[in-house]
Scaffold this active site. Structure first.
Site, mmCIF file in Angstrom:
data_model
loop_
_atom_site.group_PDB
_atom_site.id
_atom_site.type_symbol
_atom_site.label_atom_id
_atom_site.label_comp_id
_atom_site.label_asym_id
_atom_site.label_seq_id
_atom_site.Cartn_x
_atom_site.Cartn_y
_atom_site.Cartn_z
ATOM 1 N N GLU A 141 5.066 11.160 23.054
ATOM 2 C CA GLU A 141 5.878 11.628 21.940
ATOM 3 C C GLU A 141 5.380 12.962 21.397
ATOM 4 O O GLU A 141 6.162 13.772 20.910
ATOM 5 C CB GLU A 141 5.900 10.583 20.821
ATOM 6 C CG GLU A 141 6.691 9.327 21.151
ATOM 7 C CD GLU A 141 8.185 9.570 21.229
ATOM 8 O OE1 GLU A 141 8.898 9.234 20.263
ATOM 9 O OE2 GLU A 141 8.639 10.093 22.268
ATOM 10 N N THR A 166 25.158 13.116 22.522
ATOM 11 C CA THR A 166 23.696 13.067 22.502
ATOM 12 C C THR A 166 23.178 11.714 22.957
ATOM 13 O O THR A 166 21.987 11.571 23.245
ATOM 14 C CB THR A 166 23.166 13.396 21.091
ATOM 15 O OG1 THR A 166 21.782 13.719 21.171
ATOM 16 C CG2 THR A 166 23.397 12.247 20.122
ATOM 17 N N ASP A 222 16.796 18.179 16.457
ATOM 18 C CA ASP A 222 17.232 18.488 17.817
ATOM 19 C C ASP A 222 18.735 18.528 18.036
ATOM 20 O O ASP A 222 19.313 19.546 18.423
ATOM 21 C CB ASP A 222 16.573 17.526 18.804
ATOM 22 C CG ASP A 222 16.745 16.056 18.423
ATOM 23 O OD1 ASP A 222 17.201 15.769 17.297
ATOM 24 O OD2 ASP A 222 16.401 15.183 19.237
ATOM 25 N N GLU A 248 15.465 12.714 27.671
ATOM 26 C CA GLU A 248 15.730 14.142 27.462
ATOM 27 C C GLU A 248 15.247 15.028 28.610
ATOM 28 O O GLU A 248 15.961 15.946 29.041
ATOM 29 C CB GLU A 248 15.095 14.597 26.140
ATOM 30 C CG GLU A 248 15.844 14.166 24.893
ATOM 31 C CD GLU A 248 15.599 12.726 24.510
ATOM 32 O OE1 GLU A 248 16.330 12.196 23.649
ATOM 33 O OE2 GLU A 248 14.663 12.109 25.078
ATOM 34 N N GLU A 282 22.531 6.497 14.180
ATOM 35 C CA GLU A 282 22.425 5.647 15.371
ATOM 36 C C GLU A 282 23.724 4.884 15.638
ATOM 37 O O GLU A 282 24.136 4.729 16.786
ATOM 38 C CB GLU A 282 21.259 4.664 15.218
ATOM 39 C CG GLU A 282 19.889 5.308 15.135
ATOM 40 C CD GLU A 282 19.451 5.951 16.446
ATOM 41 O OE1 GLU A 282 20.139 5.777 17.470
ATOM 42 O OE2 GLU A 282 18.407 6.630 16.444
#
Length: 624
Positions: free
Chosen positions: A355, A466, A262, A376, A122
């Protein structure tokens, strides 16, 4: 009845059910016209400032906003996270005043010499990426946002932060710990288990930093982590979700394209496009083929055991929604269209994507009912509209705006949705809402109007990290390893030193180029004239995935893990014998391309890279 056949029938039934649902609801509103697109673009701009002003007025300099109570909270490291994450969105919107004031405040007040244990993943994608993107915008006249008084303050901060995270990479596998203390390094009680995405989604930010600072260590450790993960793939070329960074053993063998994995796939392709490093392309080629073979149940994706490919989890999770956008970038548009249609049907059903959505029961997965403002699906919508100009993606964008405005808007920002069926709000707003969600929405509608923005009509092509941060494909970043022999070529500034080494002359040993066993060091570029060295022989032709015989960590009494070496070879105008299940032809190309497409992608020199796909034998080859 064969289980695969039963699954095929089931997938077809789901597809028909949801396609009918989409068509039924699609007739309720007319398609978005240019005037409405402009209005929606302006509305999204207002959404950004409602949330950004809410943060600045009620939460700054804490990390994130609590939009219901109009308060702030520290969630990552206590260093104005949302402001850093928002910097390049401010620049994209053309808000020069706030961009300058934000950069100046960060340059004067931010420091990372703090006793905080933070997530390596993160912190890299949100903070390091935010600082680098803003630095590249603030220091460049061509962006139209250059700050005259700016003196690389954000780059200095980025390097300082990255160095504080380097101790996390001190593992036998090269795969980093999940967390690191910014003052003291890795705690002795830190968990040795990390996710594949956590270890394999660092190459863009760390690679850009290396090329801006002329220090290869950052790119080295990030690439070592990718190699460490890929070396432990299964015989099916699948990777699991969680791994022990010391032993290299998979602790969760569920393979998928969503949670915990991902962005590993995402950064393989994007690192190739940004850096022109063919090793990333080769790995992506193998990984993508296996994902489409074992995970794809058209139009959905499932999770399977990485060794047997047995389905273990027939669930659509919201993080999978980035995949159609990645497929567009790779030029595989048709399956992207089908999958996006399926994913969007879930949004249409609930007003948000939960989710988890169970494909067996066609209902929200128990315990996965929330929507934390994820970008996304919106990201993939933008990429599909950019590739096809199909107005249905503008219609989808309008639905996104409506859902967020009527379901998630709070007094001071936008709230998490804790239950997509009840539309219950939670008092939290992730920083990525400003970094990604509204950014992609704004770009979608701006593309339909005039595309007069930094990304679509600026001086460079951009790769999105990302976290949605803008990383430009410039010579300084993308041509660090290129060979050039013409006057005024963009060549390595330290080429003289490299030429001396080639001639056998003594050179200084005070660098760190040999600290990490997998990587040959490279120069970062600078404008000079003359002959510049290109790729080394090893870089151009061979890469071997084997563990080093010796590691720098001497205080660990752990037995050395035993792994099977799995090698790949990149060749130019030749063919080589490969793994038994693979037969491919590969022609090397020295210039990085913008995309990989089903047709061809031509650069200024007329070179092209074409992806050929045979439906009968599922072989792929790249030819220039």
């Amino acid at each position: 009845m064969d289980s695969n056949f039963k699954w095929l029938l089931f997938a077809i039934l789901i597809s028909l059910t949801f396609s009918g649902f989409v068509l039924h609801h699609g007739v309720l509103a007319e398609s978005v016209n240019p005037d409405e697109a402009k209005q929606l673009r302006d509305e999204v701009r207002g959404m950004f400032y409602h949330a950004f002003d809410g943060y600045m007025n009620n939460a700054f300099p804490l990390d994130e906003l609590r939009p219901l109570s109009c308060q702030g909270e520290d969630t990552l490291g206590g260093y104005a996270l949302t402001l850093i994450d928002s910097l390049d969105t401010l620049a994209l919107l053309g808000d020069r005043e706030r961009f300058i004031s934000s950069v100046e405040w960060i340059g004067k007040n931010l420091q990372f010499n703090i006793n905080k244990t933070v997530s390596v993943f993160e912190t890299t994608i949100r903070v390091l990426g935010g600082l680098l993107s803003a630095h590249l915008i603030a220091s460049d006249y061509a962006t139209g946002m250059r700050i005259p008084s700016y003196n690389n303050e954000l780059l200095v901060l980025a390097e300082n932060l990255a160095r504080r995270m380097l101790p996390a990479f001190d593992t036998p596998t090269g795969i980093p710990f999940g967390s690191v203390n910014l003052m003291y390094g890795v705690d002795k009680h830190e968990s040795k288990i990390t996710s594949t995405a956590g270890g394999g989604t660092l190459s863009l930010e760390f690679g850009v930093l290396s090329r801006l600072t002329n220090d290869p260590v950052f790119e080295q450790v990030a690439k070592n982590a990718v190699r460490g993960l890929w070396a432990r793939r299964s015989n099916l070329d699948l990777v699991g979700a969680h791994i022990n960074v010391f032993t290299g053993e998979w602790t969760q063998k569920d393979a998928g394209i969503g949670t915990s994995i991902d962005s590993f796939y995402e950064y393989l392709l994007k690192a190739y496009i940004l850096f022109g490093d063919e090793e990333y392309l080769y790995i992506f080629q193998e990984a993508y083929r296996s994902a489409m073979q074992y995970l794809h149940k058209d139009p959905w994706y499932v999770e399977v055991n990485m060794d047997s490919a047995a389905i273990v989890w027939p669930v659509f999770n919201s993080l999978q929604a980035f995949w159609p956008g990645l497929q567009v970038l790779a030029g595989d548009v048709d399956p992207a269209i089908r999958t996006h249609t399926a994913f969007f049907s879930v949004w249409k059903r609930y007003g948000f994507t939960p989710e988890g959505f169970n494909l067996a029961t066609l209902s929200v997965q128990y315990g996965q009912k929330s929507y934390p403002l994820r970008p996304e699906l919106i990201e993939s919508t933008y990429w599909l509209y950019k590739a096809t100009r199909d107005p249905r993606y503008l219609d989808a964008g309008r639905d996104f705006v409506a859902s967020l405005q009527y379901g998630a808007k709070c007094p001071c920002g936008y709230c998490h949705i804790t239950d997509v069926e009840l539309h219950k709000q939670e008092d939290h707003m992730e920083s990525f809402f400003l970094a990604e969600t509204v950014k992609y929405l704004w770009l979608l509608f701006d593309l339909a109007v005039d595309s007069d923005n930094l990304v679509d009509n600026g001086p460079y092509k951009y790769i999105f990290s990302t976290e949605g941060h803008l990383l430009p494909i410039t010579p300084q970043i993308s041509l660090a390893r290129e060979h050039c022999s013409y006057f005024g070529g963009y060549c390595p500034s330290n080429s003289t030193k490299l030429e001396q080494e080639v001639l056998g002359e003594d050179s200084s040993n005070d660098d760190h180029s040999n600290d990490y066993p997998y990587h040959e060091s490279f120069p970062v570029t600078g404008l000079i004239k003359g002959l510049c060295p290109g790729l080394t022989h090893a870089q151009k032709y061979g890469f071997s995935y084997v563990l080093p015989e010796k590691t720098d960590r001497e205080d660990v009494n752990q037995p050395k893990p035993v792994v099977t070496s799995s090698s790949i070879v990149l060749i130019s105008d030749q063919t080589v014998e490969k793994r038994p299940q693979e037969e491919e032809g590969f022609t090397s190309q020295s210039e990085p391309i913008m995309t990989i497409s089903g047709g061809s992608s031509n650069d200024q020199t007329g070179q092209e890279l074409t992806l050929l796909e045979s439906e009968t034998d599922d072989q792929r080859s790249y030819s220039s």
